[in-house]
Design an enzyme around this catalytic site. Structure first.
Site, PDB file in Angstrom:
ATOM      1  N   GLY A   8      23.115  45.270  35.582  1.00 56.11           N
ATOM      2  CA  GLY A   8      24.183  44.448  36.176  1.00 56.11           C
ATOM      3  C   GLY A   8      23.791  42.976  36.097  1.00 56.11           C
ATOM      4  O   GLY A   8      24.080  42.178  36.989  1.00 56.11           O
ATOM      5  N   GLN A  12      27.800  38.480  39.446  1.00 56.92           N
ATOM      6  CA  GLN A  12      27.648  37.269  40.270  1.00 56.92           C
ATOM      7  C   GLN A  12      26.187  37.012  40.617  1.00 56.92           C
ATOM      8  O   GLN A  12      25.680  35.904  40.448  1.00 56.92           O
ATOM      9  CB  GLN A  12      28.471  37.388  41.564  1.00 56.92           C
ATOM     10  CG  GLN A  12      28.477  36.094  42.376  1.00 56.92           C
ATOM     11  CD  GLN A  12      28.932  36.276  43.823  1.00 56.92           C
ATOM     12  OE1 GLN A  12      29.045  37.387  44.315  1.00 56.92           O
ATOM     13  NE2 GLN A  12      29.181  35.173  44.511  1.00 56.92           N
ATOM     14  N   TYR A 143      33.309  51.761  48.867  1.00 62.87           N
ATOM     15  CA  TYR A 143      32.133  50.923  48.578  1.00 62.87           C
ATOM     16  C   TYR A 143      31.109  51.065  49.714  1.00 62.87           C
ATOM     17  O   TYR A 143      29.917  51.295  49.470  1.00 62.87           O
ATOM     18  CB  TYR A 143      32.585  49.469  48.436  1.00 62.87           C
ATOM     19  CG  TYR A 143      31.473  48.450  48.256  1.00 62.87           C
ATOM     20  CD1 TYR A 143      30.606  48.508  47.172  1.00 62.87           C
ATOM     21  CD2 TYR A 143      31.312  47.413  49.175  1.00 62.87           C
ATOM     22  CE1 TYR A 143      29.616  47.554  47.010  1.00 62.87           C
ATOM     23  CE2 TYR A 143      30.326  46.457  49.006  1.00 62.87           C
ATOM     24  CZ  TYR A 143      29.475  46.528  47.926  1.00 62.87           C
ATOM     25  OH  TYR A 143      28.494  45.585  47.764  1.00 62.87           O
TER      26      TYR A 143
HETATM   27  N1  SER Z   1      30.912  40.723  48.969  1.00 58.81           N
HETATM   28  C1  SER Z   1      31.078  42.127  49.117  1.00 58.81           C
HETATM   29  C2  SER Z   1      32.510  42.532  49.143  1.00 58.81           C
HETATM   30  O1  SER Z   1      33.323  41.755  49.575  1.00 58.81           O
HETATM   31  C3  SER Z   1      30.392  42.611  50.379  1.00 58.81           C
HETATM   32  O2  SER Z   1      29.166  43.164  50.012  1.00 58.81           O
HETATM   33  O3  SER Z   1      32.837  43.602  48.770  1.00 58.81           O
END
Ligand code: SER
Length: 315
Positions: A8, A12, A143
């Site tokens: 990865g 970012q 997630y």
């Molecule tokens: N920046 C991430 C998100 O917004 C949080 O880990 O999914």
């Protein structure tokens, strides 16, 4: 000698972590792995670059063998908002890739595995202010579920197989090199690209949605500091709370307006509002401070000033 694989590497965090690791350990000792989008020639000439499909164990194994890798940073993941659009894909990619990384690390006796976790492990039942390290982990996003699973797997592989897996629960990360993609905290980056171009910004969260955030230099400092910490001081593995500052979209806009008074913002909350509402407003990171000396450098004001300086030059 450290030989590092970053999976990865062009996301970012990877886009800034790879140069930081190459500066520290030497350019040829850090292999940058990409998957869906091939990097350009300039990126490839910065150091070793390989295609890795982390959903396939043999794809990771081939690169580990070719470069004699002893450390893996596994950054590839489908973030919260993108994961809610395609939860089946988020389940498969996030869980399969981490499982493969931990399995190859165990089989090949990889010295260290760094895996970021997230504030997404928390959910609507978690205390929202000064959220402690040990608390209720019942996330409402796919997630978040994959990150809780990842934290539990990290503990399991450490205790069962002695794989040294480490990670922090990142808040929203603000950066000016690569854009984030598919996260609920992405507005806090996007807003700067509008502000420095003197464009108004429409925020997808409500003005008072306070979330924990961090500037990229602090995020990089945290990962590298934890990777190098003495294991005998660590009582946790891939589940360290980490904090720098918290703000709402209205507070961020007001801080930007101190630098760019003509900046304007309006608000059209979408499906990401429910995700933001399920996450903490602020984080207690006492464990990270105690066990490996964590301390952020940037305040909200310092971050805003630096973002505007860097992006004004770049754009
Ligand atoms: N920046 C991430 C998100 O917004 C949080 O880990 O999914």
């Amino acid at each position: 000698m450290k030989k590092i694989l970053v999976i990865g590497a062009f996301g970012q965090v990877g886009s800034e972590l790879v140069p930081a690791l190459r500066k520290k350990y030497g350019k040829d000792n850090v292999v940058a792995a990409w998957h869906s989008k091939e990097p350009d020639e300039a990126a490839k000439s910065a150091g070793p670059t390989e295609k890795v499909d982390a959903t396939k164990k043999e794809s990771i194994e081939a690169v580990l063998a070719q470069y004699n890798i002893d450390t893996i940073y596994h950054l590839a993941s489908i973030l919260s908002a993108a994961g809610e659009k395609n939860p089946q894909l988020a389940y498969f990619v996030n869980n399969a890739c981490l499982y493969n990384v931990l399995e190859v690390a165990h089989e090949r006796r990889i010295e260290r595995v760094m895996v970021p976790s997230s504030i997404a492990v928390f959910g609507p039942d978690t205390p929202r202010d000064n959220t402690p390290n040990e608390t209720i982990l019942k996330p409402s996003t796919m997630y978040g579920i994959s990150k809780v699973h990842g934290e539990l797997l990290a503990n399991y592989y450490f205790n069962k197989f002695g794989v040294d897996v480490r990670g922090v629960r990142f808040p929203g990360i603000i950066s000016n090199v690569a854009l984030p993609g598919g996260g609920t905290t992405d507005y806090a980056v996007d807003i700067f690209y509008h502000a420095v171009k003197h464009k108004p910004y429409t925020c997808f969260l409500s003005p008072e949605s306070t979330l924990p955030m961090m500037y990229m230099p602090d995020a990089l400092k945290a990962i590298i500091q934890l990777a190098e910490a003495d294991v005998s001081n660590l009582k946790h593995h891939a589940d360290y709370n980490l904090a720098a500052f918290s703000f709402s979209p209205a507070e961020l806009a007001a801080t930007i307006q101190e630098e760019l008074p003509d900046f304007t913002i309006d608000y059209k909350p979408d499906f990401r509002q429910a995700i933001a509402d399920s996450w903490p407003r602020s984080i207690d990171d006492a464990c990270a401070r105690r066990e490996w000396g964590w301390k952020p450098d940037y305040t909200l004001k310092a971050m805003v000033k630096d973002m505007i300086d860097v992006l004004s030059k770049k754009l």
